[in-house]
Design a protein around this motif. Structure first.
Motif, short mmCIF file in Angstrom:
data_model
loop_
_atom_site.label_atom_id
_atom_site.label_comp_id
_atom_site.label_asym_id
_atom_site.label_seq_id
_atom_site.Cartn_x
_atom_site.Cartn_y
_atom_site.Cartn_z
N ASN A 1 0.97 -0.84 0.33
CA ASN A 1 0.00 0.21 0.33
C ASN A 1 0.66 0.96 0.09
O ASN A 1 0.76 2.55 -0.35
CB ASN A 1 -0.80 -0.21 1.36
CG ASN A 1 -1.64 -0.87 1.20
OD1 ASN A 1 -2.22 -1.89 -0.10
ND2 ASN A 1 -2.36 -1.77 2.63
N HIS B 1 -10.66 -0.87 -3.79
CA HIS B 1 -9.31 -1.50 -2.87
C HIS B 1 -8.11 -0.35 -3.72
O HIS B 1 -7.99 0.38 -3.71
CB HIS B 1 -9.57 -2.30 -2.64
CG HIS B 1 -9.99 -3.46 -1.86
ND1 HIS B 1 -10.28 -2.71 -0.70
CD2 HIS B 1 -10.87 -4.66 -1.39
CE1 HIS B 1 -10.57 -3.60 0.34
NE2 HIS B 1 -11.59 -4.87 -0.54
N ARG C 1 -5.46 0.87 -1.40
CA ARG C 1 -5.52 0.14 -0.41
C ARG C 1 -5.00 -1.92 -1.61
O ARG C 1 -5.44 -2.58 -1.89
CB ARG C 1 -6.58 -0.89 0.28
CG ARG C 1 -6.95 0.66 0.97
CD ARG C 1 -8.08 -0.22 1.68
NE ARG C 1 -9.48 -0.02 0.99
CZ ARG C 1 -10.26 0.96 0.37
NH1 ARG C 1 -9.71 2.14 0.78
NH2 ARG C 1 -11.26 0.73 -0.59
N GLN D 1 -5.45 -5.79 0.67
CA GLN D 1 -6.29 -5.58 0.42
C GLN D 1 -7.37 -5.95 -0.71
O GLN D 1 -7.47 -7.34 -1.20
CB GLN D 1 -7.19 -4.23 0.71
CG GLN D 1 -7.32 -4.03 2.59
CD GLN D 1 -5.79 -3.24 2.46
OE1 GLN D 1 -4.93 -3.01 1.77
NE2 GLN D 1 -6.23 -2.65 3.47
#
Length: 449
Positions: A278, A401, A406, A409
């Motif tokens: 991330n 996401h 992210r 994720q």
């Protein structure tokens, strides 16, 4: 002239794709490479450094290969979403794949080949058509081979130039010590599973409208391109090379070889910094060159190319994951989401600000396809005088996401759903062909009412 509805139906029909990989092909490619080196010698040029041992791909990994033309165009579109080759400045490059909507034909019991329209196009745009369709078929086959080889893993394709630019200056326009070596693979395939080391395969994919002999020359050249990147140990990086022979008459054939190797692994290592995918990646300035192993007390001079050494494995894994994420957000038309995933040298500036007329792309469309909600961008054009709409996007929950930065994720959730995507190639409610990839991306087209 076919009506648009018939064209869309044909795009959704899977066909057999002829493949060729054998010891005889290996011998022909080796001979083609030797001939090329002789020609270079006559011009006082050094012989090219190629993969030392290309091999045939096993029937278990290569056999029974079927594709719908629409899947080929989806693969091509995803591959060029970060290409920055046209006036679209990198934001809507993938729509260029739609020019081949009528180039391929086949059927359930026949092999895929060029259609009448594809043969006519080849008369005028031979090099462009063979190159781009060669990418589509080569990468589609690469994904299939690696999925069969690693059935519990995901396969992500990233443009090699974009990934390498995060660490090396490739041209005079890039800041840093310039590599000055024009041989490099066109793509990387990362085979990955959350929580485990990933493995990277350099890929070179070419195409031609000539004959098998031309494919032998192209594969010999491709061998030099994939040899230009070493990941880990000297000469232990596995790779894949393809040449698609697009005959004007008869079925097309994808010629394919691979090189084995014990490395290419991107593990975290004992000195892992625990990189979170991330987090942003910054440009590095590595000195180009591949370091051969020492010979006694002597350290040989570096060979031209790019070397991901053990201390940079974790960094390169980080770069590949975020470059793949950038490809998905660009495919969905979201320049703002794409910027966060690319460094300055990778071209983040191409996804901000001004875009030429008719080349921009905006993530403002939402469609339900085969029961799944997608967000992305759309494009309207005429197909045989009929207005049609194309949609490209990413499953909405996965896109959220990616838009939010992210990546960890996203990877966790898309991996969990890798076997759950619909395999249908037509959506009756949408009224058109649909291609879904395990990465959560979709390409669809329909006639506008």
């Amino acid at each position: 002239m076919k009506n648009a509805a018939d064209v869309l139906r044909e795009l959704s029909h899977p066909s057999n794709v002829a493949t060729q990989s054998s010891m005889a092909l290996v011998g022909s490619v080796d001979a083609a490479g030797a001939d090329e080196d002789e020609k270079r010698k006559e011009k006082d040029l050094d012989a090219l450094r190629r993969k030392p041992q290309l091999q045939a791909i096993s029937t278990r990994e290569l056999g029974s290969f079927r594709l719908a033309p629409w899947d080929v165009l989806h693969t091509l579109a995803r591959a060029v979403a970060l290409a920055r080759r046209g006036a679209g400045r990198g934001l809507a490059e993938h729509w260029g794949s739609l020019k081949y909507s009528q180039a391929l034909t086949g059927g359930s019991n026949v092999y895929m080949k060029l259609s009448a329209e594809g043969r006519e196009t080849a008369d005028y745009y031979k090099a462009l058509q063979s190159d781009e369709l060669g990418v589509g078929f080569g990468l589609a086959l690469a994904k299939e081979v690696l999925a069969r080889r690693y059935p519990e893993h995901m396969v992500s394709i990233t443009p090699a130039d974009t990934a390498l630019r995060a660490g090396w200056a490739l041209t005079s326009r890039d800041k840093g010590p310039r590599a000055g070596y024009r041989y490099r693979p066109r793509y990387f395939a990362e085979v990955w599973k959350p929580g485990e080391p990933s493995r990277v395969f350099p890929i070179e994919s070419k195409g031609n409208h000539s004959n098998a002999a031309t494919s032998h020359d192209q594969l010999a050249s491709a061998s030099a391109h994939v040899e230009a990147v070493h990941i880990g140990s000297w000469n232990e990086t596995p790779s894949l090379v393809f040449s698609t022979e697009l005959l004007v008459e008869g079925p097309l054939t994808v010629h394919a070889l691979h090189s084995a190797g014990r490395d290419g692994w991107l593990d975290l290592g004992a000195k892992s910094t625990g990189r979170n995918l991330n987090h942003l990646v910054e440009d590095e300035n590595f000195f180009p060159g591949i370091q051969p192993p020492t010979e006694g007390d002597r350290t040989p001079q570096k060979e031209p190319g790019f070397h991901v050494t053990p201390e940079h494995r974790e960094w390169f894994r980080h770069v590949l994951a975020r470059t793949a994420a950038a490809g998905l957000t660009a495919f969905a038309g979201d320049g703002e989401a794409t910027v966060q995933y690319l460094t300055k040298r990778q071209g983040s500036r191409h996804f901000t600000g001004f875009a030429h007329a008719a080349t921009g792309s905006v993530q403002d469309a939402r469609e339900e396809l085969l029961g799944i909600q997608f967000v992305g961008t759309d494009h309207v054009f005429r197909l045989n005088r009929t207005r049609v709409e194309a949609f490209s996007g990413v499953a909405e929950d996965l896109f959220r996401h990616l838009a939010g930065g992210r990546v960890e994720q996203y990877r966790s959730e898309v991996y969990a759903r890798r076997d759950a995507w619909p395999v249908a190639t037509w959506d009756s409610k949408w009224r058109g062909p649909v291609s879904m990839n395990p990465d959560g991306s979709v390409l669809a087209m329909r006639v506008l009412a």
